[in-house]
Design an enzyme around this catalytic site. Sequence first.
Site, short mmCIF file in Angstrom:
data_model
loop_
_atom_site.label_atom_id
_atom_site.label_comp_id
_atom_site.label_asym_id
_atom_site.label_seq_id
_atom_site.Cartn_x
_atom_site.Cartn_y
_atom_site.Cartn_z
CD GLU A 94 -24.47 6.78 -27.14
OE1 GLU A 94 -24.97 5.61 -27.07
OE2 GLU A 94 -23.56 6.91 -28.19
CB CYS A 131 -25.18 3.30 -29.95
SG CYS A 131 -25.16 5.19 -30.44
CD GLU A 153 -25.74 -1.63 -28.31
OE1 GLU A 153 -26.08 -0.58 -29.00
OE2 GLU A 153 -24.98 -1.47 -27.32
CE LYS A 178 -7.81 4.04 -25.91
NZ LYS A 178 -8.60 3.12 -26.62
#
Length: 499
Positions: free
Chosen positions: A263, A297, A397, A188
């Site tokens: 992750e 990331c 983040e 996906k």
Amino acid sequence: MTDLAATTLATGTLPGLPSRHWIDGGWHDAASGRTMESFDPGSGKAFASFARGDAADVQAAVDAALAAMTGRWRGITPSERGRILMRTAELIRANAEFYAVVECLDCGKPVGEARVDVASAARAFEYYAGACDKMHGLTIPLGHDYLAYSVNEPVGVTAHVIPWNYPISTTARGVAPALAAGCTVVAKPAEQTPLTALLLAETLKQAGLPDGVYNVVTGTGAEVGAPLVSHPGIAHVAFTGSVATGCSVMQAAARNVTSVTLELGGKSPAVVMADCDIETAAADILAAIYENAGQICSAAARVVIERAAQAEFLDRFVAGVRTLSLGHGLRNPRVGPVNSPNQLERISDFVEGARANGTEIVTGGSRTSDPDTGLGWFFEPTVLNNVKMSDRVAQNEIFGPVLCVQPFDDIEEAVAIANSTNFALVAGVYTSDFGTAHRLARDIDAGQVFINEYFAGGIEIPFGGNRHSGIGREKGLEGMRNYLRVKSVAARTSPRRTH
């Protein structure tokens, strides 16, 4: 590449783009008949449409993957799986320019960076091609009258929820080891960047992959991702994305006792000691934060720097920032657009909050646009100086081209600052003293530590985080173990003695 880029910039699109789900070896419209648009971040305009799937399409894909697990795929030898993956790597390389232009157009990154991502995807298939027939079991000594051994088996159907920042390389780093292990796949891709996961489908078929082994369902997270990760036919979920969504994925998978690899991002520190080569460190970190407009990331989002070197580092770093060109990814600037209006708003909110708190903005700090067209979703490469550990911009983040500089006076303070967030994905260390380097590598909480070169390594090195950065490891042989389960067999080889 020149012709492809020119055609795309002139027309706003590219011929030959996939637009439907890939299920059981062929193209399929969404069961509902619905579609949605994909946008070029460099212009802010739609350039393609694709199927908007739902639970019915997920069910069809999982059914195809389940059937393939017990069909022809099960009988293919590990060495033949390796040959299929190797042919896939070769075909990706043969079509690398087209893949790179599509990736650039879909997610916005400079085409030079997209080329690297495509090469990384090809290398992932090549690496795991060599691992297919080498993940063997063990014999276990129980004594003269027994034979005991373990066998590695594929876990079954695997779900791969792919992020929008590195679509082709993230697809490959999960799909390649799953196929190498003998699993089947339902992928996906992010609704912002569906195209290269779909392109890969035809490449895999051309390489000889049987129908039903690799399936792609496109659409939103709510309509496709949620029913996929909660499907009882899924044996393992590999997810890359936000912490909040990762927690939801883990909860959904738990209802079926489905294993997960998560992750979930980071706020990674680059610790710069005064004894390092400051010029090299500044240049290295410049790329490590502004590549893909900071939408990484594992980006070097925080420079944790020895106070004695702070001024020199900032002088060199800011001079480098001011040489960076911005523009549409197909013109191959140093910094491209961010992926969406939502992401642009998020970055701007963090920076404006820092400005309101009195944080020093050394350079950048504002939204902007493509200087050639005035279009697109861009944010200036930004440096925030003397950021406190507790500041919102240091703890969260941002996922954009924003660097936080945090000075320290001794190595214990450096470790404390490096470990001061909830994230623990990667870290960088810059020093000429290898004793210091390995002490920091030991004491910093991170899944991976780079010494004197950020992003050192490749597909061979296990990757993943601790704490809020996730669970499990991808890449390397560790990444393949996600897709294998161990069966143990113990047999008595001689008759029992009776008295």
